[in-house]
Design a protein around this motif. Structure first.
Motif, PDB file in Angstrom:
ATOM      1  N   THR A  24       0.834  -1.210   0.000  1.00  0.00           N
ATOM      2  CA  THR A  24       0.000   0.000   0.000  1.00  0.00           C
ATOM      3  C   THR A  24       0.864   1.255   0.000  1.00  0.00           C
ATOM      4  O   THR A  24       0.378   2.321  -0.366  1.00  0.00           O
ATOM      5  CB  THR A  24      -0.921   0.033   1.226  1.00  0.00           C
ATOM      6  OG1 THR A  24      -0.138  -0.069   2.407  1.00  0.00           O
ATOM      7  CG2 THR A  24      -1.934  -1.086   1.164  1.00  0.00           C
ATOM      8  N   HIS A  25       2.125   1.143   0.392  1.00  0.00           N
ATOM      9  CA  HIS A  25       3.045   2.285   0.325  1.00  0.00           C
ATOM     10  C   HIS A  25       3.261   2.717  -1.125  1.00  0.00           C
ATOM     11  O   HIS A  25       3.605   3.859  -1.392  1.00  0.00           O
ATOM     12  CB  HIS A  25       4.400   1.937   0.961  1.00  0.00           C
ATOM     13  CG  HIS A  25       4.567   2.472   2.334  1.00  0.00           C
ATOM     14  ND1 HIS A  25       5.294   3.604   2.604  1.00  0.00           N
ATOM     15  CD2 HIS A  25       4.068   2.045   3.510  1.00  0.00           C
ATOM     16  CE1 HIS A  25       5.263   3.843   3.889  1.00  0.00           C
ATOM     17  NE2 HIS A  25       4.530   2.912   4.458  1.00  0.00           N
ATOM     18  N   PHE A  26       3.075   1.802  -2.051  1.00  0.00           N
ATOM     19  CA  PHE A  26       3.199   2.116  -3.470  1.00  0.00           C
ATOM     20  C   PHE A  26       1.845   2.434  -4.096  1.00  0.00           C
ATOM     21  O   PHE A  26       1.667   3.471  -4.730  1.00  0.00           O
ATOM     22  CB  PHE A  26       3.863   0.950  -4.214  1.00  0.00           C
ATOM     23  CG  PHE A  26       3.945   1.152  -5.701  1.00  0.00           C
ATOM     24  CD1 PHE A  26       4.893   2.002  -6.244  1.00  0.00           C
ATOM     25  CD2 PHE A  26       3.069   0.502  -6.552  1.00  0.00           C
ATOM     26  CE1 PHE A  26       4.976   2.200  -7.614  1.00  0.00           C
ATOM     27  CE2 PHE A  26       3.145   0.690  -7.925  1.00  0.00           C
ATOM     28  CZ  PHE A  26       4.095   1.540  -8.457  1.00  0.00           C
ATOM     29  N   TRP A  27       0.865   1.550  -3.932  1.00  0.00           N
ATOM     30  CA  TRP A  27      -0.403   1.694  -4.637  1.00  0.00           C
ATOM     31  C   TRP A  27      -1.277   2.815  -4.086  1.00  0.00           C
ATOM     32  O   TRP A  27      -2.079   3.393  -4.836  1.00  0.00           O
ATOM     33  CB  TRP A  27      -1.167   0.372  -4.648  1.00  0.00           C
ATOM     34  CG  TRP A  27      -0.509  -0.574  -5.595  1.00  0.00           C
ATOM     35  CD1 TRP A  27       0.223  -1.670  -5.267  1.00  0.00           C
ATOM     36  CD2 TRP A  27      -0.467  -0.461  -7.012  1.00  0.00           C
ATOM     37  NE1 TRP A  27       0.717  -2.261  -6.402  1.00  0.00           N
ATOM     38  CE2 TRP A  27       0.309  -1.541  -7.495  1.00  0.00           C
ATOM     39  CE3 TRP A  27      -0.990   0.436  -7.934  1.00  0.00           C
ATOM     40  CZ2 TRP A  27       0.546  -1.739  -8.843  1.00  0.00           C
ATOM     41  CZ3 TRP A  27      -0.752   0.236  -9.283  1.00  0.00           C
ATOM     42  CH2 TRP A  27       0.004  -0.843  -9.723  1.00  0.00           C
ATOM     43  N   GLY A  28      -1.146   3.155  -2.818  1.00  0.00           N
ATOM     44  CA  GLY A  28      -1.899   4.286  -2.260  1.00  0.00           C
ATOM     45  C   GLY A  28      -1.557   5.584  -2.980  1.00  0.00           C
ATOM     46  O   GLY A  28      -2.443   6.257  -3.523  1.00  0.00           O
ATOM     47  N   PRO A  29      -0.281   5.984  -3.020  1.00  0.00           N
ATOM     48  CA  PRO A  29       0.072   7.202  -3.743  1.00  0.00           C
ATOM     49  C   PRO A  29      -0.190   7.136  -5.238  1.00  0.00           C
ATOM     50  O   PRO A  29      -0.600   8.132  -5.842  1.00  0.00           O
ATOM     51  CB  PRO A  29       1.575   7.352  -3.473  1.00  0.00           C
ATOM     52  CG  PRO A  29       1.827   6.586  -2.238  1.00  0.00           C
ATOM     53  CD  PRO A  29       0.833   5.464  -2.231  1.00  0.00           C
ATOM     54  N   VAL A  30       0.035   5.969  -5.843  1.00  0.00           N
ATOM     55  CA  VAL A  30      -0.192   5.848  -7.284  1.00  0.00           C
ATOM     56  C   VAL A  30      -1.666   6.112  -7.601  1.00  0.00           C
ATOM     57  O   VAL A  30      -1.995   6.860  -8.526  1.00  0.00           O
ATOM     58  CB  VAL A  30       0.255   4.464  -7.806  1.00  0.00           C
ATOM     59  CG1 VAL A  30      -0.267   4.202  -9.197  1.00  0.00           C
ATOM     60  CG2 VAL A  30       1.770   4.373  -7.782  1.00  0.00           C
ATOM     61  N   TYR A  68       2.251  13.772   6.973  1.00  0.00           N
ATOM     62  CA  TYR A  68       2.005  12.377   7.319  1.00  0.00           C
ATOM     63  C   TYR A  68       2.969  11.449   6.578  1.00  0.00           C
ATOM     64  O   TYR A  68       3.480  10.490   7.149  1.00  0.00           O
ATOM     65  CB  TYR A  68       0.557  11.996   6.984  1.00  0.00           C
ATOM     66  CG  TYR A  68       0.293  10.527   7.063  1.00  0.00           C
ATOM     67  CD1 TYR A  68       0.100   9.895   8.280  1.00  0.00           C
ATOM     68  CD2 TYR A  68       0.248   9.742   5.908  1.00  0.00           C
ATOM     69  CE1 TYR A  68      -0.133   8.531   8.360  1.00  0.00           C
ATOM     70  CE2 TYR A  68       0.018   8.379   5.971  1.00  0.00           C
ATOM     71  CZ  TYR A  68      -0.169   7.786   7.198  1.00  0.00           C
ATOM     72  OH  TYR A  68      -0.390   6.432   7.270  1.00  0.00           O
ATOM     73  N   ALA A  69       3.223  11.737   5.302  1.00  0.00           N
ATOM     74  CA  ALA A  69       4.095  10.881   4.493  1.00  0.00           C
ATOM     75  C   ALA A  69       5.500  10.800   5.069  1.00  0.00           C
ATOM     76  O   ALA A  69       6.184   9.794   4.907  1.00  0.00           O
ATOM     77  CB  ALA A  69       4.147  11.399   3.058  1.00  0.00           C
ATOM     78  N   LEU A  70       5.925  11.865   5.743  1.00  0.00           N
ATOM     79  CA  LEU A  70       7.261  11.858   6.349  1.00  0.00           C
ATOM     80  C   LEU A  70       7.232  11.395   7.805  1.00  0.00           C
ATOM     81  O   LEU A  70       8.275  11.106   8.385  1.00  0.00           O
ATOM     82  CB  LEU A  70       7.889  13.250   6.247  1.00  0.00           C
ATOM     83  CG  LEU A  70       8.107  13.750   4.809  1.00  0.00           C
ATOM     84  CD1 LEU A  70       8.673  15.159   4.829  1.00  0.00           C
ATOM     85  CD2 LEU A  70       9.006  12.802   4.033  1.00  0.00           C
ATOM     86  N   ALA A  71       6.035  11.335   8.405  1.00  0.00           N
ATOM     87  CA  ALA A  71       5.924  10.936   9.809  1.00  0.00           C
ATOM     88  C   ALA A  71       5.834   9.425   9.979  1.00  0.00           C
ATOM     89  O   ALA A  71       6.203   8.894  11.031  1.00  0.00           O
ATOM     90  CB  ALA A  71       4.706  11.600  10.449  1.00  0.00           C
ATOM     91  N   VAL A  72       5.337   8.715   8.961  1.00  0.00           N
ATOM     92  CA  VAL A  72       5.198   7.266   9.082  1.00  0.00           C
ATOM     93  C   VAL A  72       6.555   6.594   8.934  1.00  0.00           C
ATOM     94  O   VAL A  72       7.498   7.176   8.412  1.00  0.00           O
ATOM     95  CB  VAL A  72       4.216   6.697   8.019  1.00  0.00           C
ATOM     96  CG1 VAL A  72       2.826   7.232   8.238  1.00  0.00           C
ATOM     97  CG2 VAL A  72       4.702   6.956   6.619  1.00  0.00           C
ATOM     98  N   THR A  73       6.613   5.347   9.404  1.00  0.00           N
ATOM     99  CA  THR A  73       7.831   4.564   9.253  1.00  0.00           C
ATOM    100  C   THR A  73       7.496   3.334   8.434  1.00  0.00           C
ATOM    101  O   THR A  73       6.581   2.598   8.804  1.00  0.00           O
ATOM    102  CB  THR A  73       8.370   4.139  10.627  1.00  0.00           C
ATOM    103  OG1 THR A  73       8.570   5.305  11.406  1.00  0.00           O
ATOM    104  CG2 THR A  73       9.673   3.386  10.502  1.00  0.00           C
ATOM    105  N   TYR A  77       8.021   8.494   0.472  1.00  0.00           N
ATOM    106  CA  TYR A  77       8.406   9.612  -0.385  1.00  0.00           C
ATOM    107  C   TYR A  77       7.505   9.734  -1.612  1.00  0.00           C
ATOM    108  O   TYR A  77       7.317  10.832  -2.131  1.00  0.00           O
ATOM    109  CB  TYR A  77       9.869   9.484  -0.802  1.00  0.00           C
ATOM    110  CG  TYR A  77      10.800   9.623   0.375  1.00  0.00           C
ATOM    111  CD1 TYR A  77      10.946  10.837   1.014  1.00  0.00           C
ATOM    112  CD2 TYR A  77      11.509   8.525   0.855  1.00  0.00           C
ATOM    113  CE1 TYR A  77      11.796  10.979   2.102  1.00  0.00           C
ATOM    114  CE2 TYR A  77      12.358   8.656   1.948  1.00  0.00           C
ATOM    115  CZ  TYR A  77      12.491   9.879   2.559  1.00  0.00           C
ATOM    116  OH  TYR A  77      13.321  10.027   3.644  1.00  0.00           O
ATOM    117  N   LEU A  78       6.932   8.635  -2.072  1.00  0.00           N
ATOM    118  CA  LEU A  78       6.014   8.701  -3.205  1.00  0.00           C
ATOM    119  C   LEU A  78       4.732   9.441  -2.813  1.00  0.00           C
ATOM    120  O   LEU A  78       4.225  10.273  -3.569  1.00  0.00           O
ATOM    121  CB  LEU A  78       5.702   7.288  -3.711  1.00  0.00           C
ATOM    122  CG  LEU A  78       4.945   7.175  -5.022  1.00  0.00           C
ATOM    123  CD1 LEU A  78       5.698   7.890  -6.142  1.00  0.00           C
ATOM    124  CD2 LEU A  78       4.730   5.715  -5.372  1.00  0.00           C
TER     125      LEU A  78
END
Length: 136
Positions: A24-30, A68-73, A77-78
């Motif tokens: 989901t780190h890829f498909w969410g932003p896409v 939020y994108a920078l706060a998660v671990t 970056y996408l």
């Protein structure tokens, strides 16, 4: 069949790039990139179509999710890039909205339209004058 699916999943998860592409780190932003693409395309449309409240809401939304994108671990970056592009497009739309509604853009457009109408009528009068001179 379950063992086959489990083996394929293990193979995918063992490869870092495939593991990322299947997350989901890829498909969410896409899937979310439709918003900034539409916003960038809207910058070519007339400013009278812009909704000020919606533009403001999308600016807040994108700023929140950039954070939020920078706060998660791990950092996503996408997702950050997606909302960064959207933030830029929404700020552009906000500027165009303010220019149109608050800083005289509507009046300038109306004046330009009146000048164009005047020029067209003047050309018609000139053509009629040439016709009359030619008939004598």
């Amino acid at each position: 069949m379950a063992a086959f699916v489990k083996a394929i999943n293990a193979k995918i998860r063992a490869h870092p790039v495939l593991n990322y592409v299947c997350s989901t780190h890829f498909w969410g932003p896409v899937s979310n990139f439709g918003i900034p693409v539409a916003a960038v395309m809207d910058t070519q449309k007339s400013p009278e179509l812009i909704s000020g409240p919606m533009t403001f809401a999308l600016c807040v939304y994108s700023a929140t999710f950039m954070r939020y994108a920078l706060a998660v671990t791990p950092k996503n970056y996408l997702l950050f890039l997606c909302h960064f592009v959207n933030e830029g497009a929404q700020l552009t739309q906000g500027y165009r909205y303010l220019q149109w509604t608050q800083w005289g853009g509507r009046e300038k457009a109306a004046l330009a339209g009146a000048v164009t109408d005047f020029k067209e009528k003047a050309a018609q009068v000139e053509d009629k004058g040439k016709e009359m001179v030619g008939k004598k």
